[in-house]
Motif scaffolding. Structure first.
Motif, PDB file in Angstrom:
ATOM      1  N   LEU A 215       0.833  -1.202   0.000  1.00  0.00           N
ATOM      2  CA  LEU A 215       0.000   0.000   0.000  1.00  0.00           C
ATOM      3  C   LEU A 215       0.868   1.253   0.000  1.00  0.00           C
ATOM      4  N   LEU A 216       1.862   1.287   0.863  1.00  0.00           N
ATOM      5  CA  LEU A 216       2.729   2.466   0.942  1.00  0.00           C
ATOM      6  C   LEU A 216       3.600   2.611  -0.302  1.00  0.00           C
ATOM      7  N   LEU A 217       4.093   1.491  -0.812  1.00  0.00           N
ATOM      8  CA  LEU A 217       4.986   1.556  -1.964  1.00  0.00           C
ATOM      9  C   LEU A 217       4.256   1.975  -3.241  1.00  0.00           C
ATOM     10  N   LEU A 218       3.003   1.588  -3.375  1.00  0.00           N
ATOM     11  CA  LEU A 218       2.293   1.788  -4.634  1.00  0.00           C
ATOM     12  C   LEU A 218       1.377   3.013  -4.651  1.00  0.00           C
ATOM     13  N   LEU A 219       1.211   3.688  -3.530  1.00  0.00           N
ATOM     14  CA  LEU A 219       0.324   4.846  -3.501  1.00  0.00           C
ATOM     15  C   LEU A 219       0.694   5.919  -4.532  1.00  0.00           C
ATOM     16  N   PRO A 220       1.987   6.263  -4.710  1.00  0.00           N
ATOM     17  CA  PRO A 220       2.297   7.264  -5.741  1.00  0.00           C
ATOM     18  C   PRO A 220       1.847   6.832  -7.136  1.00  0.00           C
ATOM     19  N   PHE A 221       2.006   5.545  -7.458  1.00  0.00           N
ATOM     20  CA  PHE A 221       1.530   5.036  -8.744  1.00  0.00           C
ATOM     21  C   PHE A 221       0.003   5.137  -8.812  1.00  0.00           C
ATOM     22  N   GLY A 222      -0.666   4.834  -7.692  1.00  0.00           N
ATOM     23  CA  GLY A 222      -2.111   4.924  -7.657  1.00  0.00           C
ATOM     24  C   GLY A 222      -2.603   6.340  -7.889  1.00  0.00           C
ATOM     25  N   GLY A 223      -1.885   7.323  -7.333  1.00  0.00           N
ATOM     26  CA  GLY A 223      -2.262   8.715  -7.547  1.00  0.00           C
ATOM     27  C   GLY A 223      -2.167   9.120  -9.002  1.00  0.00           C
ATOM     28  N   VAL A 224      -1.101   8.692  -9.675  1.00  0.00           N
ATOM     29  CA  VAL A 224      -0.948   9.000 -11.096  1.00  0.00           C
ATOM     30  C   VAL A 224      -2.057   8.347 -11.902  1.00  0.00           C
ATOM     31  N   LEU A 225      -2.334   7.075 -11.621  1.00  0.00           N
ATOM     32  CA  LEU A 225      -3.375   6.363 -12.361  1.00  0.00           C
ATOM     33  C   LEU A 225      -4.744   6.992 -12.133  1.00  0.00           C
ATOM     34  N   ALA A 226      -4.998   7.457 -10.903  1.00  0.00           N
ATOM     35  CA  ALA A 226      -6.290   8.058 -10.597  1.00  0.00           C
ATOM     36  C   ALA A 226      -6.545   9.300 -11.438  1.00  0.00           C
ATOM     37  N   ASP A 227      -5.470  10.025 -11.802  1.00  0.00           N
ATOM     38  CA  ASP A 227      -5.638  11.222 -12.629  1.00  0.00           C
ATOM     39  C   ASP A 227      -5.646  10.915 -14.123  1.00  0.00           C
ATOM     40  N   ARG A 228      -5.260   9.714 -14.498  1.00  0.00           N
ATOM     41  CA  ARG A 228      -5.235   9.343 -15.916  1.00  0.00           C
ATOM     42  C   ARG A 228      -6.521   8.665 -16.375  1.00  0.00           C
TER      43      ARG A 228
END
Length: 391
Positions: free
Chosen positions: A48-61
């Motif tokens: 969860l902690l490692l992938l949150l930045p990737f999740g944020g980018v995907l959420a905006d795409r």
């Protein structure tokens, strides 16, 4: 659409709240080892902690409804797999840890998309009211879920509790995933460019960064309190019953705070947000002074009432101030700080108390949470108190 959003979030919140009790009791039945419980629960937190930045980018795409749909379906499948394994009596610790890790990855991608879904569905004037209703559903789920999971496990076994959780996630996925929105979608770029752009949005708003760091301190100090206070209550304040009274006082305060947030005429929401977080000073001081259980319960009630005010107000202010196309990345940073800080506080509370003593640690934590959250207002206190755009 708003009612569908509220129903989906309520279902997801209840499903999420069922998991810790189900996993804890399932692992204890198999191993009887508290360390094994910690391992399984940590298996969700690390990805969860490692992938949150990737999740944020995907959420905006991507469209937020699609992201939430996939995230909740993934969590549904992990719970269904756990249910099958538990019902068949084939429980293996490694399997539970892997499934928890997959669920943690799903949370990392799904949680930053939720604020974008709210913004896309709910008009600006109604967001505080809707955020408050979501907060009430989340708070009530946190209260009810342990009892629901515990009852099912005692009567039928942990496999059936996991099965119920899977069904709830399936329902939330269908409910939220079916919401059609016209959300703006960021043009795909290089991942690091997208991430850097999100960070620039944060740096352009020092008030946001200061508040998020203050909230991180709140979560850290909450971890200290939730480790030290039960021990003090059980050993010095009347036993397990006194701790349950303290916890329930906080729960009542939280729910009342969430109910009050849209009903109070808050002219300066950012000030209210940070003052609400600073209220955690009170239970820490009461803990340091070895106050009676009634005093500690009252202090915790006020602190959690402050949190109840904070949550919907903060969600609403951020949605108003952050461009929708960057909201996923910005909120991912916010969530990263929050998700990381409390486990850290839980982990270091006992060792630190062994070095400094409970009194010194509790006082330090109380002063720290108040100072960090009130200091976040200082560069912008004029704007925050005059009702200008940054509040």
């Amino acid at each position: 659409m708003v009612n569908r959003l509220l129903l989906g979030r309520a279902l997801s919140a209840l499903a999420t709240a069922l998991i810790p009790t189900t996993l804890t009791l399932a692992v204890l039945r198999v191993t009887g080892d508290g360390g094994a419980v910690g391992l399984v629960l940590a298996s969700e937190l690390i990805p969860l902690l490692l992938l949150l930045p990737f999740g944020g980018v995907l959420a905006d795409r991507l469209r937020p409804g699609r992201v939430v749909l996939l995230a909740d379906l993934t969590r549904c499948l992990t719970q269904a797999a756990m249910a099958v394994e538990l019902l068949l009596g084939l429980t293996r610790l490694l399997d539970l840890a892997i499934l928890s890790a997959v669920a943690g990855a799903a949370i990392a991608f799904g949680s930053p998309a939720v604020p974008r879904l709210v913004v896309a569905v709910v008009p600006g004037p109604d967001r505080l009211r809707v955020n408050a209703r979501i907060g009430v559903a989340t708070s009530l789920s946190a209260v009810a879920a342990p009892a629901i999971a515990g009852t099912i496990i005692v009567v039928a076994g942990p496999g059936w509790a996991a099965a119920l959780t899977a069904v709830l996630f399936a329902c939330s996925a269908v409910t939220l995933g079916g919401i059609r929105t016209d959300s703006a979608v960021a043009a795909p770029q290089n991942f690091w460019d997208d991430l850097g752009q999100g960070w620039r949005e944060i740096r352009q708003r020092p008030w946001f960064l200061g508040c998020v760091l203050g909230h991180g301190v709140w979560h850290f100090v909450a971890g200290l309190f939730l480790t030290l206070a039960p021990v003090a209550a059980v050993h010095h304040l009347g036993g397990e019953t006194s701790w349950m009274v303290i916890v329930q006082s906080g729960t009542v305060g939280l729910v009342l705070g969430v109910f009050a947030a849209p009903r109070l005429r808050v002219r300066r929401p950012l000030v209210a947000v940070q003052a609400g977080a600073a209220c955690y000073l009170l239970p820490m001081v009461a803990l340091a002074m070895s106050a009676p259980a009634a005093v500690l319960a009252g202090a915790y009630f006020v602190a959690m009432f402050g949190l109840g005010l904070l949550s919907p107000l903060w969600e609403t202010v951020v949605a108003e101030e952050i461009p929708e196309g960057a909201l996923g990345r910005v909120r991912a940073f916010d969530q990263l700080i929050s998700f990381a800080s409390r486990p850290f506080g839980l982990a270091v509370a006992a060792p630190l108390a062994g070095v400094t003593g409970v009194t010194a640690l509790a006082l330090t934590g109380g002063v720290l949470v108040a100072a960090a959250n009130l200091a976040a207002l200082s560069p912008h206190i004029r704007k925050a108190t005059t009702g200008e755009r940054v509040r």
